[in-house]
Write a protein that holds these residues in place. Structure first.
Motif, PDB file in Angstrom:
ATOM      1  N   GLY A   1      -1.012 -28.144 -66.404  1.00 35.04           N
ATOM      2  CA  GLY A   1      -0.505 -26.415 -66.114  1.00 35.04           C
ATOM      3  C   GLY A   1      -1.619 -26.142 -66.380  1.00 35.04           C
ATOM      4  O   GLY A   1      -1.701 -24.475 -66.440  1.00 35.04           O
TER       5      GLY A   1
ATOM      6  N   THR B   1      -3.455 -24.621 -57.444  1.00 37.46           N
ATOM      7  CA  THR B   1      -2.361 -24.770 -57.098  1.00 37.46           C
ATOM      8  C   THR B   1      -1.133 -24.096 -57.001  1.00 37.46           C
ATOM      9  O   THR B   1      -0.558 -23.386 -56.140  1.00 37.46           O
ATOM     10  CB  THR B   1      -1.625 -26.623 -57.718  1.00 37.46           C
ATOM     11  OG1 THR B   1      -3.051 -27.096 -57.963  1.00 37.46           O
ATOM     12  CG2 THR B   1      -0.671 -26.898 -56.993  1.00 37.46           C
ATOM     13  N   GLU B   2      -1.146 -23.574 -58.332  1.00 38.16           N
ATOM     14  CA  GLU B   2      -0.255 -22.647 -58.385  1.00 38.16           C
ATOM     15  C   GLU B   2      -0.385 -20.852 -57.946  1.00 38.16           C
ATOM     16  O   GLU B   2       0.436 -20.441 -57.606  1.00 38.16           O
ATOM     17  CB  GLU B   2      -0.223 -22.280 -59.805  1.00 38.16           C
ATOM     18  CG  GLU B   2       0.164 -23.058 -60.954  1.00 38.16           C
ATOM     19  CD  GLU B   2       0.549 -23.047 -62.609  1.00 38.16           C
ATOM     20  OE1 GLU B   2       0.337 -22.061 -62.532  1.00 38.16           O
ATOM     21  OE2 GLU B   2       0.854 -23.776 -62.860  1.00 38.16           O
TER      22      GLU B   2
ATOM     23  N   TYR C   1       6.978 -28.405 -62.449  1.00 35.91           N
ATOM     24  CA  TYR C   1       6.929 -29.325 -63.472  1.00 35.91           C
ATOM     25  C   TYR C   1       7.737 -30.272 -63.048  1.00 35.91           C
ATOM     26  O   TYR C   1       9.254 -29.998 -62.787  1.00 35.91           O
ATOM     27  CB  TYR C   1       6.347 -29.559 -64.516  1.00 35.91           C
ATOM     28  CG  TYR C   1       5.278 -28.592 -65.025  1.00 35.91           C
ATOM     29  CD1 TYR C   1       4.406 -28.958 -65.609  1.00 35.91           C
ATOM     30  CD2 TYR C   1       5.427 -26.983 -64.988  1.00 35.91           C
ATOM     31  CE1 TYR C   1       2.924 -28.217 -65.620  1.00 35.91           C
ATOM     32  CE2 TYR C   1       4.859 -26.067 -65.319  1.00 35.91           C
ATOM     33  CZ  TYR C   1       3.222 -26.829 -65.548  1.00 35.91           C
ATOM     34  OH  TYR C   1       2.289 -25.816 -66.239  1.00 35.91           O
TER      35      TYR C   1
ATOM     36  N   CYS D   1      -4.871 -27.648 -61.264  1.00 34.73           N
ATOM     37  CA  CYS D   1      -3.706 -26.614 -61.210  1.00 34.73           C
ATOM     38  C   CYS D   1      -3.298 -25.548 -61.316  1.00 34.73           C
ATOM     39  O   CYS D   1      -2.406 -25.018 -60.689  1.00 34.73           O
ATOM     40  CB  CYS D   1      -2.593 -26.972 -62.850  1.00 34.73           C
ATOM     41  SG  CYS D   1      -2.509 -28.676 -62.840  1.00 34.73           S
TER      42      CYS D   1
ATOM     43  N   CYS E   1      -4.057 -33.072 -59.827  1.00 35.88           N
ATOM     44  CA  CYS E   1      -4.578 -32.529 -61.909  1.00 35.88           C
ATOM     45  C   CYS E   1      -5.794 -33.176 -62.659  1.00 35.88           C
ATOM     46  O   CYS E   1      -5.994 -34.110 -62.034  1.00 35.88           O
ATOM     47  CB  CYS E   1      -3.223 -32.525 -62.442  1.00 35.88           C
ATOM     48  SG  CYS E   1      -3.646 -32.347 -63.915  1.00 35.88           S
TER      49      CYS E   1
ATOM     50  N   SER F   1       1.694 -32.504 -64.614  1.00 34.14           N
ATOM     51  CA  SER F   1       0.832 -31.822 -64.749  1.00 34.14           C
ATOM     52  C   SER F   1       0.760 -31.565 -65.616  1.00 34.14           C
ATOM     53  O   SER F   1       1.181 -30.924 -66.578  1.00 34.14           O
ATOM     54  CB  SER F   1       0.951 -30.765 -63.224  1.00 34.14           C
ATOM     55  OG  SER F   1       1.638 -30.506 -63.260  1.00 34.14           O
TER      56      SER F   1
ATOM     57  N   LYS G   1       0.435 -30.862 -57.501  1.00 35.77           N
ATOM     58  CA  LYS G   1       0.246 -30.637 -58.605  1.00 35.77           C
ATOM     59  C   LYS G   1      -0.418 -31.580 -59.860  1.00 35.77           C
ATOM     60  O   LYS G   1      -1.137 -31.489 -60.097  1.00 35.77           O
ATOM     61  CB  LYS G   1       1.230 -29.748 -59.331  1.00 35.77           C
ATOM     62  CG  LYS G   1       0.111 -28.885 -60.632  1.00 35.77           C
ATOM     63  CD  LYS G   1       1.865 -27.741 -60.680  1.00 35.77           C
ATOM     64  CE  LYS G   1       0.792 -27.458 -62.229  1.00 35.77           C
ATOM     65  NZ  LYS G   1       1.951 -26.568 -62.600  1.00 35.77           N
TER      66      LYS G   1
END
Length: 329
Positions: free
Chosen positions: A64, A72-73, A3, A69, A53, A62, A49
């Motif tokens: 999360g 992406t993670e 982040y 998200c 989002c 973002s 990210k």
């Protein structure tokens, strides 16, 4: 995936990107420049990210939690593409196949489709010219992110079509605080790592996570203080010993680099307080009196070239001997 709030320093770059996200004023191409470990990859990841989002925060960061998200993670987002390469250089066919041909296909699930070139400085001229054609007329949904050591390695026609964001060195205090709070490091060791990393947060984390850092520093100092009186084969043997731990070998080179930068800085300023190896003041003063500015700069360049040669799979002994011949001369 990071982040923006977790990134140490780089206030201006974070402000620029978060403002662009809030205002939905996104460029089609960004160039993040900085040394390895400067945080350019982390910054690009945080931006990507946040860009994709589905429920971004008011500050542009973002959430999360949304599907995008989470994809992406996990490294499985269908609209994020990392350009890979098999050899040292990125060839024209790799740019054409992975970027130019694919970019005409619309995004799968997002308003944007992001292409990240982690080693943009390794594109040969033909590859850069192929990329240039896409940069000149990109689809509205495309965002191309280039990461490189130095913008001068790219054609001016490439850089002129990108928003260039130069990663800045992070202050020693910020790095030391990060290491103590996030990595639970003792204060003394955090200060040493922060001092040696020269504002490079990635290098600081590597030093911090290496149980052998203090031993590495001792070994390097023993070599460099005796190097003028040692025979070349003996020096090669010591450095070959450093290389047995492949994961740390570049750290050995960095410690050598910092030694000669200290010599250069002392020669220019005569100020012992700015030295990283302050406890070696006498040896640094002696070396500074023996070598010219040109000699020291040649040595620094030779150490930098070793990394480039080893990345290009040049024979290890040959690369090291070329460096040592410069130092011995």
């Amino acid at each position: 995936m990071a982040y923006f709030k977790d990134i140490i320093g780089q206030i201006q770059i974070k402000d620029h990107l978060q403002t662009a996200l809030q205002q939905k004023n996104i460029s089609h191409a960004y160039l993040f420049t900085g040394d390895v470990g400067s945080g350019r990859h982390t910054m690009a990841d945080a931006f990507t990210k946040a860009l994709l989002c589905e429920s971004p925060k008011p500050d542009g960061d973002s959430c999360g939690r949304c599907k995008s998200c989470l994809q992406t993670e996990s490294g499985n987002h269908p609209d994020i593409h990392y350009i890979s390469h098999e050899k040292f250089n990125i060839r024209v066919d790799e740019i054409r196949e992975q970027l130019n041909n694919d970019i005409q296909i619309k995004p799968y699930s997002s308003p944007y489709k992001v292409y990240i070139i982690p080693d943009a400085h390794r594109m040969n001229e033909q590859a850069q010219n192929a990329l240039l054609k896409t940069l000149e007329e990109p689809p509205a949904y495309a965002v191309i992110i280039l990461l490189c050591d130095n913008a001068s390695s790219l054609l001016p026609t490439i850089t002129s079509r990108c928003i260039t964001l130069q990663m800045k060195p992070v202050s020693k205090e910020e790095i030391a605080n990060y290491l103590m709070k996030k990595k639970q490091m003792e204060a003394d060791r955090a200060q040493i790592a922060a001092g040696f990393c020269q504002g490079n947060i990635g290098q600081a984390i590597r030093f911090a996570s290496s149980e052998d850092f203090l031993e590495m520093k001792t070994q390097v100092l023993q070599l460099l203080k005796q190097i003028d009186t040692m025979a070349l084969p003996a020096i090669v043997e010591v450095i070959r010993g450093f290389s047995r731990d492949k994961g740390n070998f570049y750290d050995y080179l960095d410690l050598m680099l910092l030694w000669y930068r200290d010599i250069l800085m002392y020669k220019a300023t005569k100020d012992a307080n700015i030295l990283l190896y302050q406890e070696e003041y006498s040896a640094i003063k002696e070396q500074a009196s023996k070598r010219s500015y040109e000699d020291i700069e040649r040595i620094i360049q030779a150490i930098d070239k070793v990394k480039i040669r080893l990345d290009a799979n040049v024979n290890f002994d040959l690369a090291i001997e070329l460096m040592l011949l410069t130092i011995k001369e």
